[in-house]
Design a protein around this motif. Structure first.
Motif: not given
Length: 156
Positions: A35, A45, A48, A55, A57, A104, A108, A131
């Motif tokens: 991450t 993003g 995420s 989902v 942040c 991220g 997503a 993102n």
């Protein structure tokens, strides 16, 4: 303070300062570096993760708020030796440039494909609106989403 989380199927715990974000806790406390830390304002993003299946942040959630909850990170989706279908599609479509936004985006896209097996370009763009990528121009990312969707449908 001691923060305990269920991360990627494992019970994990570490000390945290009360003001630490979930992002900081994952990276500094648990040494989970998938991450990414980019804007720290919930705008890009890159950080995420799934928190209780949604989902979010990770930079906008305090680690203390996540205490006792289920967290799933990009590390749960595969690694270099055994990449997941979305990760493979990103590589195959050339959607990975510097790689900073990729975790991220992979989160997503994975979330999107769990909800919609055949997403339209419009739905992909709407889903990925939070993102930011500064390298690819997004078309290769959209191509990767379609590639991953096709591969997942073919696997059924």
């Amino acid at each position: 303070m001691l923060v305990r989380l269920h991360v990627n199927g494992e019970q994990r715990e570490a000390e945290a300062w009360p003001g630490d974000s979930l992002l900081t806790f994952l990276r500094d406390g648990l040494q989970m570096f998938g991450t990414k830390n980019a804007c720290e304002q919930g705008e890009c993003g890159s950080c995420s993760v799934w928190l209780e299946g949604e989902v979010v942040c990770a930079c906008l959630v305090l680690a203390a708020q996540a205490d006792g909850l289920e967290v799933r990170t990009v590390e749960a989706l595969g690694d270099e030796a055994s990449p997941g279908p979305v990760q493979r599609a990103f590589v195959d479509a050339g959607a990975v440039q510097c790689g900073f936004c990729t975790p991220g985006l992979v989160v997503a896209v994975t979330d999107l494909l769990q909800r919609e097996a055949n997403p339209s370009d419009e739905l992909i763009r709407e889903t990925l609106a939070g993102n930011l990528c500064r390298c690819t121009g997004y078309q290769k990312i959209i191509d990767a989403v379609h590639l991953a969707a096709n591969e997942q449908r073919d696997a059924l």
